[in-house]
Design an enzyme around this catalytic site. Sequence first.
Site, PDB file in Angstrom:
ATOM      1  N   GLU A   1     -37.666   1.260 -27.998  1.00  0.00           N
ATOM      2  CA  GLU A   1     -37.121  -0.091 -28.072  1.00  0.00           C
ATOM      3  C   GLU A   1     -35.972  -0.230 -27.089  1.00  0.00           C
ATOM      4  O   GLU A   1     -35.020   0.544 -27.131  1.00  0.00           O
ATOM      5  CB  GLU A   1     -36.628  -0.347 -29.495  1.00  0.00           C
ATOM      6  CG  GLU A   1     -37.354  -1.532 -30.103  1.00  0.00           C
ATOM      7  CD  GLU A   1     -36.595  -2.075 -31.267  1.00  0.00           C
ATOM      8  OE1 GLU A   1     -36.001  -3.153 -31.114  1.00  0.00           O
ATOM      9  OE2 GLU A   1     -36.585  -1.375 -32.301  1.00  0.00           O
TER      10      GLU A   1
ATOM     11  N   ASP B   1     -34.450   0.701 -15.644  1.00  0.00           N
ATOM     12  CA  ASP B   1     -34.264  -0.547 -16.391  1.00  0.00           C
ATOM     13  C   ASP B   1     -33.714  -1.559 -15.401  1.00  0.00           C
ATOM     14  O   ASP B   1     -32.683  -1.330 -14.763  1.00  0.00           O
ATOM     15  CB  ASP B   1     -33.336  -0.391 -17.603  1.00  0.00           C
ATOM     16  CG  ASP B   1     -33.590  -1.530 -18.596  1.00  0.00           C
ATOM     17  OD1 ASP B   1     -34.760  -1.780 -18.927  1.00  0.00           O
ATOM     18  OD2 ASP B   1     -32.630  -2.212 -18.994  1.00  0.00           O
TER      19      ASP B   1
ATOM     20  N   LYS C   1     -40.574  -3.992   1.169  1.00  0.00           N
ATOM     21  CA  LYS C   1     -39.775  -4.306  -0.028  1.00  0.00           C
ATOM     22  C   LYS C   1     -38.970  -3.065  -0.430  1.00  0.00           C
ATOM     23  O   LYS C   1     -37.794  -3.150  -0.760  1.00  0.00           O
ATOM     24  CB  LYS C   1     -40.684  -4.751  -1.185  1.00  0.00           C
ATOM     25  CG  LYS C   1     -39.919  -5.006  -2.477  1.00  0.00           C
ATOM     26  CD  LYS C   1     -40.781  -5.388  -3.662  1.00  0.00           C
ATOM     27  CE  LYS C   1     -39.945  -5.450  -4.943  1.00  0.00           C
ATOM     28  NZ  LYS C   1     -40.741  -5.643  -6.162  1.00  0.00           N
TER      29      LYS C   1
ATOM     30  N   ARG D   1     -34.553  -1.490  -6.431  1.00  0.00           N
ATOM     31  CA  ARG D   1     -35.154  -0.219  -6.845  1.00  0.00           C
ATOM     32  C   ARG D   1     -35.153   0.776  -5.675  1.00  0.00           C
ATOM     33  O   ARG D   1     -34.830   1.942  -5.843  1.00  0.00           O
ATOM     34  CB  ARG D   1     -36.591  -0.505  -7.318  1.00  0.00           C
ATOM     35  CG  ARG D   1     -37.305   0.665  -7.948  1.00  0.00           C
ATOM     36  CD  ARG D   1     -38.527   0.196  -8.711  1.00  0.00           C
ATOM     37  NE  ARG D   1     -38.174  -0.711  -9.778  1.00  0.00           N
ATOM     38  CZ  ARG D   1     -38.309  -2.040  -9.711  1.00  0.00           C
ATOM     39  NH1 ARG D   1     -38.850  -2.619  -8.660  1.00  0.00           N
ATOM     40  NH2 ARG D   1     -37.911  -2.804 -10.708  1.00  0.00           N
TER      41      ARG D   1
HETATM   42  P1  IMP Z   1     -37.807  -3.627 -17.784  1.00  0.00           P
HETATM   43  O1  IMP Z   1     -36.928  -2.868 -16.831  1.00  0.00           O
HETATM   44  O2  IMP Z   1     -39.075  -2.913 -18.083  1.00  0.00           O
HETATM   45  O3  IMP Z   1     -37.062  -4.088 -18.994  1.00  0.00           O
HETATM   46  O4  IMP Z   1     -38.333  -4.944 -17.060  1.00  0.00           O
HETATM   47  C1  IMP Z   1     -37.768  -5.452 -15.909  1.00  0.00           C
HETATM   48  C2  IMP Z   1     -38.272  -6.882 -15.660  1.00  0.00           C
HETATM   49  O5  IMP Z   1     -37.454  -7.441 -14.634  1.00  0.00           O
HETATM   50  C3  IMP Z   1     -39.699  -6.911 -15.118  1.00  0.00           C
HETATM   51  O6  IMP Z   1     -40.639  -7.118 -16.146  1.00  0.00           O
HETATM   52  C4  IMP Z   1     -39.650  -8.092 -14.156  1.00  0.00           C
HETATM   53  O7  IMP Z   1     -39.843  -9.297 -14.866  1.00  0.00           O
HETATM   54  C5  IMP Z   1     -38.232  -8.069 -13.647  1.00  0.00           C
HETATM   55  N1  IMP Z   1     -38.149  -7.249 -12.414  1.00  0.00           N
HETATM   56  C6  IMP Z   1     -37.512  -6.059 -12.250  1.00  0.00           C
HETATM   57  N2  IMP Z   1     -37.665  -5.598 -11.004  1.00  0.00           N
HETATM   58  C7  IMP Z   1     -38.431  -6.504 -10.368  1.00  0.00           C
HETATM   59  C8  IMP Z   1     -38.957  -6.551  -9.033  1.00  0.00           C
HETATM   60  O8  IMP Z   1     -38.790  -5.658  -8.197  1.00  0.00           O
HETATM   61  N3  IMP Z   1     -39.675  -7.646  -8.740  1.00  0.00           N
HETATM   62  C9  IMP Z   1     -39.909  -8.644  -9.632  1.00  0.00           C
HETATM   63  N4  IMP Z   1     -39.481  -8.630 -10.880  1.00  0.00           N
HETATM   64  C10 IMP Z   1     -38.733  -7.556 -11.256  1.00  0.00           C
END
Ligand code: IMP
Length: 192
Positions: free
Chosen positions: A41, A70, A174, A180
């Site tokens: 979670e 994250d 990218k 990232r």
């Molecule tokens: P989590 O880190 O799994 O909680 O999710 C991160 C969320 O942020 C993703 O589901 C995307 O919606 C958004 N996100 C994070 N990095 C990117 C990226 O490089 N491109 C587009 N959306 C991103």
Amino acid sequence: MKNIIIATENMGKFREIKALLEHSFDNFYSLRDYKDRVPIEEDSDLYIENALKKARKIGDRFGMHTLADDSGLEVQALGGRPGVRSSRYGKNDDERIARLLSELEGIPWDERAAVFKAYLAFYMPERERCYVFYGELRGIIGMDKHGQNGFGFDPVFFVPELNRYLAEIPMEKKNRLSHRGRAIQALIDFFH
Ligand code: IMP
């Protein structure tokens, strides 16, 4: 053989991270490679805590070096939302983008500044050590979707220095400038 688990089920993230680390590891696994699901979670309001939790939990469970990301999109006009809750902002990418564009309806181009943030936690279970790296990318949320590449909010994220939307450029490009990509480059520099 150097193995690593990328603690995600998001294949967009997995592909990018794998390409960035292809010279540092031999075998890459994602959470989709494990039938034995480990529910995690993401309950913290801090990216860093969610990344640490994912990396430690998966690394201890499978006894392998683990990298967790994250990340999220922070939009200035929305007070930093969706932020750490970006993945829960809608059921899928299309829904998340539609919600974002509708929340920004009527807001002019020069007030649509946004930033992508990525916190990476790299965990080495044998040393019980976790290392955290950060990267960000600034841009503008456009009025509609452009391009087919990438994932998540890429089709609406305009990068002024490229004069392109993120979904309009190839993954390699990218990765050279993204939140990232920058965080992974910091990890590579740290261990070299
Ligand atoms: P989590 O880190 O799994 O909680 O999710 C991160 C969320 O942020 C993703 O589901 C995307 O919606 C958004 N996100 C994070 N990095 C990117 C990226 O490089 N491109 C587009 N959306 C991103």
